[in-house]
Scaffold this motif. Structure first.
Motif, PDB file in Angstrom:
ATOM      1  N   GLU A 153       0.789  -1.237   0.000  1.00 40.35           N
ATOM      2  CA  GLU A 153       0.000   0.000   0.000  1.00 40.35           C
ATOM      3  C   GLU A 153       0.826   1.295   0.000  1.00 40.35           C
ATOM      4  O   GLU A 153       0.545   2.208  -0.772  1.00 40.35           O
ATOM      5  CB  GLU A 153      -0.972  -0.013   1.190  1.00 40.35           C
ATOM      6  CG  GLU A 153      -0.285  -0.378   2.511  1.00 40.35           C
ATOM      7  CD  GLU A 153      -1.265  -0.748   3.629  1.00 40.35           C
ATOM      8  OE1 GLU A 153      -2.455  -0.419   3.531  1.00 40.35           O
ATOM      9  OE2 GLU A 153      -0.823  -1.345   4.630  1.00 40.35           O
ATOM     10  N   HIS A 154       1.833   1.360   0.871  1.00 43.77           N
ATOM     11  CA  HIS A 154       2.539   2.640   1.021  1.00 43.77           C
ATOM     12  C   HIS A 154       3.561   2.901  -0.090  1.00 43.77           C
ATOM     13  O   HIS A 154       4.104   3.991  -0.198  1.00 43.77           O
ATOM     14  CB  HIS A 154       3.184   2.729   2.403  1.00 43.77           C
ATOM     15  CG  HIS A 154       2.217   2.387   3.482  1.00 43.77           C
ATOM     16  ND1 HIS A 154       0.984   2.998   3.580  1.00 43.77           N
ATOM     17  CD2 HIS A 154       2.261   1.476   4.493  1.00 43.77           C
ATOM     18  CE1 HIS A 154       0.329   2.479   4.604  1.00 43.77           C
ATOM     19  NE2 HIS A 154       1.072   1.546   5.161  1.00 43.77           N
ATOM     20  N   ASP A 192      -3.553   1.608   9.105  1.00 42.55           N
ATOM     21  CA  ASP A 192      -2.251   0.953   9.062  1.00 42.55           C
ATOM     22  C   ASP A 192      -1.236   1.939   9.608  1.00 42.55           C
ATOM     23  O   ASP A 192      -1.203   3.091   9.175  1.00 42.55           O
ATOM     24  CB  ASP A 192      -1.867   0.547   7.631  1.00 42.55           C
ATOM     25  CG  ASP A 192      -0.621  -0.315   7.639  1.00 42.55           C
ATOM     26  OD1 ASP A 192      -0.765  -1.543   7.622  1.00 42.55           O
ATOM     27  OD2 ASP A 192       0.497   0.235   7.718  1.00 42.55           O
ATOM     28  N   HIS A 240       1.831   2.411   9.243  1.00 43.77           N
ATOM     29  CA  HIS A 240       2.854   3.010   8.375  1.00 43.77           C
ATOM     30  C   HIS A 240       2.301   3.964   7.322  1.00 43.77           C
ATOM     31  O   HIS A 240       3.006   4.336   6.371  1.00 43.77           O
ATOM     32  CB  HIS A 240       3.734   1.920   7.754  1.00 43.77           C
ATOM     33  CG  HIS A 240       4.586   1.250   8.788  1.00 43.77           C
ATOM     34  ND1 HIS A 240       4.297   0.017   9.296  1.00 43.77           N
ATOM     35  CD2 HIS A 240       5.673   1.704   9.458  1.00 43.77           C
ATOM     36  CE1 HIS A 240       5.189  -0.284  10.236  1.00 43.77           C
ATOM     37  NE2 HIS A 240       6.033   0.721  10.357  1.00 43.77           N
ATOM     38  N   SER A 294       9.321  -4.595   1.138  1.00 42.70           N
ATOM     39  CA  SER A 294       8.444  -3.898   2.093  1.00 42.70           C
ATOM     40  C   SER A 294       8.190  -2.433   1.738  1.00 42.70           C
ATOM     41  O   SER A 294       8.809  -1.885   0.822  1.00 42.70           O
ATOM     42  CB  SER A 294       8.974  -3.965   3.529  1.00 42.70           C
ATOM     43  OG  SER A 294       9.892  -2.920   3.788  1.00 42.70           O
ATOM     44  N   CYS A 295       7.285  -1.817   2.519  1.00 46.64           N
ATOM     45  CA  CYS A 295       6.956  -0.409   2.303  1.00 46.64           C
ATOM     46  C   CYS A 295       8.115   0.494   2.691  1.00 46.64           C
ATOM     47  O   CYS A 295       8.133   1.676   2.361  1.00 46.64           O
ATOM     48  CB  CYS A 295       5.691  -0.035   3.074  1.00 46.64           C
ATOM     49  SG  CYS A 295       5.786  -0.290   4.851  1.00 46.64           S
ATOM     50  N   CYS A 355       3.248  -7.840   1.291  1.00 46.08           N
ATOM     51  CA  CYS A 355       3.886  -7.589   2.591  1.00 46.08           C
ATOM     52  C   CYS A 355       4.625  -8.848   3.030  1.00 46.08           C
ATOM     53  O   CYS A 355       5.705  -8.797   3.595  1.00 46.08           O
ATOM     54  CB  CYS A 355       2.848  -7.236   3.634  1.00 46.08           C
ATOM     55  SG  CYS A 355       2.063  -5.644   3.355  1.00 46.08           S
ATOM     56  N   CYS A 375       7.294  -9.573   6.022  1.00 44.68           N
ATOM     57  CA  CYS A 375       7.502  -8.389   6.871  1.00 44.68           C
ATOM     58  C   CYS A 375       6.746  -8.507   8.185  1.00 44.68           C
ATOM     59  O   CYS A 375       7.258  -8.177   9.242  1.00 44.68           O
ATOM     60  CB  CYS A 375       7.085  -7.121   6.131  1.00 44.68           C
ATOM     61  SG  CYS A 375       7.091  -5.665   7.181  1.00 44.68           S
ATOM     62  N   LEU A 376       5.502  -8.998   8.108  1.00 44.95           N
ATOM     63  CA  LEU A 376       4.698  -9.139   9.328  1.00 44.95           C
ATOM     64  C   LEU A 376       4.515 -10.604   9.695  1.00 44.95           C
ATOM     65  O   LEU A 376       3.593 -10.973  10.412  1.00 44.95           O
ATOM     66  CB  LEU A 376       3.325  -8.456   9.159  1.00 44.95           C
ATOM     67  CG  LEU A 376       2.249  -9.200   8.348  1.00 44.95           C
ATOM     68  CD1 LEU A 376       0.892  -8.615   8.647  1.00 44.95           C
ATOM     69  CD2 LEU A 376       2.537  -9.227   6.894  1.00 44.95           C
ATOM     70  N   ASN A 406      10.737  -2.753   8.681  1.00 41.14           N
ATOM     71  CA  ASN A 406      10.754  -1.675   9.682  1.00 41.14           C
ATOM     72  C   ASN A 406      10.535  -2.101  11.132  1.00 41.14           C
ATOM     73  O   ASN A 406      10.625  -1.283  12.041  1.00 41.14           O
ATOM     74  CB  ASN A 406       9.720  -0.620   9.295  1.00 41.14           C
ATOM     75  CG  ASN A 406       8.369  -1.254   8.977  1.00 41.14           C
ATOM     76  OD1 ASN A 406       7.963  -2.208   9.625  1.00 41.14           O
ATOM     77  ND2 ASN A 406       7.682  -0.723   7.974  1.00 41.14           N
ATOM     78  N   ARG A 449       8.123 -11.216  15.072  1.00 38.84           N
ATOM     79  CA  ARG A 449       7.513 -10.470  13.969  1.00 38.84           C
ATOM     80  C   ARG A 449       7.540 -11.255  12.653  1.00 38.84           C
ATOM     81  O   ARG A 449       6.611 -11.180  11.867  1.00 38.84           O
ATOM     82  CB  ARG A 449       8.245  -9.122  13.811  1.00 38.84           C
ATOM     83  CG  ARG A 449       7.868  -8.320  12.561  1.00 38.84           C
ATOM     84  CD  ARG A 449       6.646  -7.467  12.756  1.00 38.84           C
ATOM     85  NE  ARG A 449       6.395  -6.616  11.587  1.00 38.84           N
ATOM     86  CZ  ARG A 449       5.304  -5.890  11.408  1.00 38.84           C
ATOM     87  NH1 ARG A 449       4.353  -5.896  12.311  1.00 38.84           N
ATOM     88  NH2 ARG A 449       5.142  -5.160  10.335  1.00 38.84           N
TER      89      ARG A 449
HETATM   90  S1  SF4 Z   1       3.227  -5.393   6.762  1.00 35.70           S
HETATM   91 FE1  SF4 Z   1       5.258  -4.540   6.408  1.00 35.70          FE
HETATM   92  S2  SF4 Z   1       5.323  -4.036   4.242  1.00 35.70           S
HETATM   93 FE2  SF4 Z   1       3.186  -4.315   4.779  1.00 35.70          FE
HETATM   94  S3  SF4 Z   1       2.437  -2.243   5.246  1.00 35.70           S
HETATM   95 FE3  SF4 Z   1       3.049  -3.214   7.197  1.00 35.70          FE
HETATM   96  S4  SF4 Z   1       5.165  -2.610   7.499  1.00 35.70           S
HETATM   97 FE4  SF4 Z   1       4.683  -2.210   5.339  1.00 35.70          FE
END
Ligand code: SF4
Lengths: 167, 419
Positions: free
Chosen positions: B103-104, B123, B125, B299-300, B360, B363-364, B382, B388
């Protein structure tokens, strides 16, 4: 809104897990959540609370997760107002959205003790402490946020606003 | 009255007079965002509000990027809820399948956000768009529902910490290192409730991609927004994304800041955030030999074309160390195509890396690169909270694409300058 009740003082950095531990998040029922309010701080904490009592907290109240269950639990416990030195950001929003009045008083928080008899005037932004005889003035709840509270939170507020727009 | 960047942007979206931090104002929204995890909850609240439709079909973005391509039945059901809502409500900006990106990275690239915008997203971020000079911040799902219905929401005007970066960047040191350095300095609650406003010669020289990398991690310092002034570079980026009418934006002279920080970065080595908090930041050379099992580049934060080019420049002609999984996830379809057209994929594949779709993903700890107990990952993402990216017994170290790529080659966390 005028709220008369006893102060229940809690410390600084009270997080959302203290307010309502994750194991209670299996419901969104206000009463059930309320009966477990502050279980993560002290088991049975909520038993001391009477309808319309006031929570008095230190800095950064409500830090941690974004769970909307936290303000719901406080309301469900019968507490309509939290007075704190400061609030964590997402909790602050969620509080008003769920219809919980939050008043930030900064260092004046030290002028309250556990059990003090208080009267909060949310419109005037004043807190009368009958135990000490002192009145503390804090920032008023802005008119449109007052409207949010009067409506009972964000969901009913938006419902009302949408109905007005239609007319 | 002189305004900080945060105050100035909010002022342009409200009829009230902003006189300083702490004030609560109602603002018109430029865009409201939710993803496949947060939209279903927001849709539930939205329906409880009795909203007949969204305030503006062109100003709601629903991006199914977290578990997509759907990793299991539960995630597929979530996306189905979002998809059906988007169809019913006629939401223009619904993204899934071949259209979706993180998204970002996606929204700026599509020109959906720009300088002076006020954006809320379910979200944390969402603050990434501060890189373009947008006041953008994360909120809970019910707030997002209200935003989708009314097109406005309330904000408490934040006090601002102004951070100046001065000096000269060493080779292989960039935006990620700057923001990690700052978080290491002020801590994970160092900007709690505050706006961060970035300035200084280093910032002026930074690319828009780099600025978004930095703004993205404002939340890791507890910040509400991380703002950059909009300059010629910003406007060029926005024009390329198809926007028109954007104007330069900077804070007023004489604006009141709560705090002024200056970070001198000359001679700074690449920075790494060690487990399990983004504030545990150290210079890469101080770490000793830390063997890695996985390297994630995406990732974002760092999945943009510039990041992939840096990674490719290091992987070119080299091989990923035996036993290391190097996973490259271009953040959007456009970046993916660009990387393919530039020949970066050949470099990645010759090196032995895996190239995945925009998602994503790991990342999560979603999918496509989950860690087993005892495994260690060097990642351009991040957050390095415990568990995580998988097992509670795994470890995530956060770093730049250059460090991640160099570490993939050697198999230990490595300063790319020493390759
Ligand atoms: S899961 Fe990771 S890549 Fe996706 S929006 Fe959140 S921080 Fe960004």
């Amino acid at each position: 809104m005028l709220v008369n009740g006893n102060a229940h003082k809690v410390g600084a950095h009270i997080d959302t897990d203290a307010i309502i531990p994750a194991r209670f998040l299996v419901t969104t029922d206000t009463k059930v959540l309320g009966s477990n309010c502050m279980e993560g701080l002290e088991p049975g904490w909520v038993k001391r609370v009477h309808q319309n009592d006031i929570m008095v907290a230190g800095e950064n109240f409500g830090c941690g997760s974004s769970r909307e269950h936290a303000p719901i639990a406080i309301l469900g416990a019968g507490i309509p107002v939290v007075v704190a030195k400061s609030f964590a950001r997402i909790f602050y929003r969620n509080g008003f959205n769920m219809g919980l009045v939050l008043l930030e008083v900064g260092n004046d928080i030290d002028k309250f003790s556990d059990g003090d008899k208080l009267e909060v005037d949310t419109e005037a932004g004043s807190i009368k402490n009958f135990t000490t005889g002192e009145t503390i003035i804090c920032a008023k709840v802005p008119p449109f946020m007052q409207e949010l509270l009067d409506a009972g939170g964000l969901v009913p507020y938006v419902r009302k606003r949408l109905a007005e727009k239609k007319q | 009255m002189s305004h900080t960047l945060a105050e100035k942007i909010l002022q342009a979206h409200t009829d009230e007079e902003i006189s300083g931090a702490g004030q609560i104002v109602n603002c018109r929204l430029s865009l409201v965002l939710a993803n496949d995890i947060t939209a279903p909850l927001a849709i539930k609240s939205f329906k409880a509000m009795g909203a007949a439709g969204v305030f503006d079909r062109d100003k709601v973005a629903l991006v199914c990027d977290h578990f997509t391509p759907n990793k299991d039945i539960a995630s597929a059901e979530q996306v189905k809820v979002v998809r059906e809502f988007a169809r019913e409500a006629g939401v223009t900006h619904y993204y899934e399948g071949g259209n979706v990106g993180v998204e970002h990275a996606l929204l700026p690239e599509l020109g959906l956000v720009g300088p002076g915008d006020v954006v809320i997203g379910a979200d944390s971020h969402t603050c990434t768009y501060g890189g373009l000079g947008a006041f953008a911040t994360g909120m809970g799902s019910t707030d997002i529902a209200g935003g989708m219905a009314l097109g406005e929401t309330w904000f408490k005007v934040p006090p601002t910490i102004r951070v100046a970066f001065e000096g000269k960047l060493e080779p292989f040191v960039g935006a990620k290192d700057l923001i990690l350095r700052l978080i290491g300095r002020i801590g994970v609650s160092g900007a709690l409730y505050r706006a961060l406003e970035f300035c200084g010669s280093v910032i002026d020289d930074l690319s828009i991609e780099g600025r978004m990398t930095m703004a993205n991690m404002a939340i890791e310092a507890g910040g509400k927004v991380g703002l950059f002034p909009a300059d010629e570079k910003t406007l060029a980026y926005c024009r390329a994304a198809g926007r028109t009418g954007d104007k330069p934006l900077k804070a007023d002279a004489g604006a009141v800041y709560e705090q002024d920080l200056t970070l001198s970065i000359s001679g700074m080595s690449p920075q790494v955030a060690c487990p399990h908090l983004p504030e545990n930041v150290r210079g890469v050379d101080e770490l000793g030999d830390l063997v890695v099992d996985q390297a994630v580049i995406g990732s974002c934060t760092n999945g943009r074309i510039e990041d992939l080019r840096v990674a490719a420049s290091i992987l070119k002609g080299r091989k990923v160390a035996k036993g290391v999984r190097c996973i490259v996830l271009p953040a959007t379809p456009k970046i993916w195509r660009q990387a393919m057209d530039e020949g970066l994929f050949s470099i990645f594949m010759d090196a032995g890396a895996v190239v995945g779709p925009p998602t994503c993903g790991p990342c999560l700890g979603g999918h496509m690169g989950i860690l087993a107990g005892g495994e260690r990952c060097i990642s351009t993402t991040n957050r390095n909270f415990r568990g995580r990216m998988g097992s509670l017994e795994s470890e995530v170290y956060l770093a730049s694409p250059a460090v991640a790529a160099a570490s993939a080659v050697t198999g230990v966390i490595t300063n790319p300058a020493k390759l």
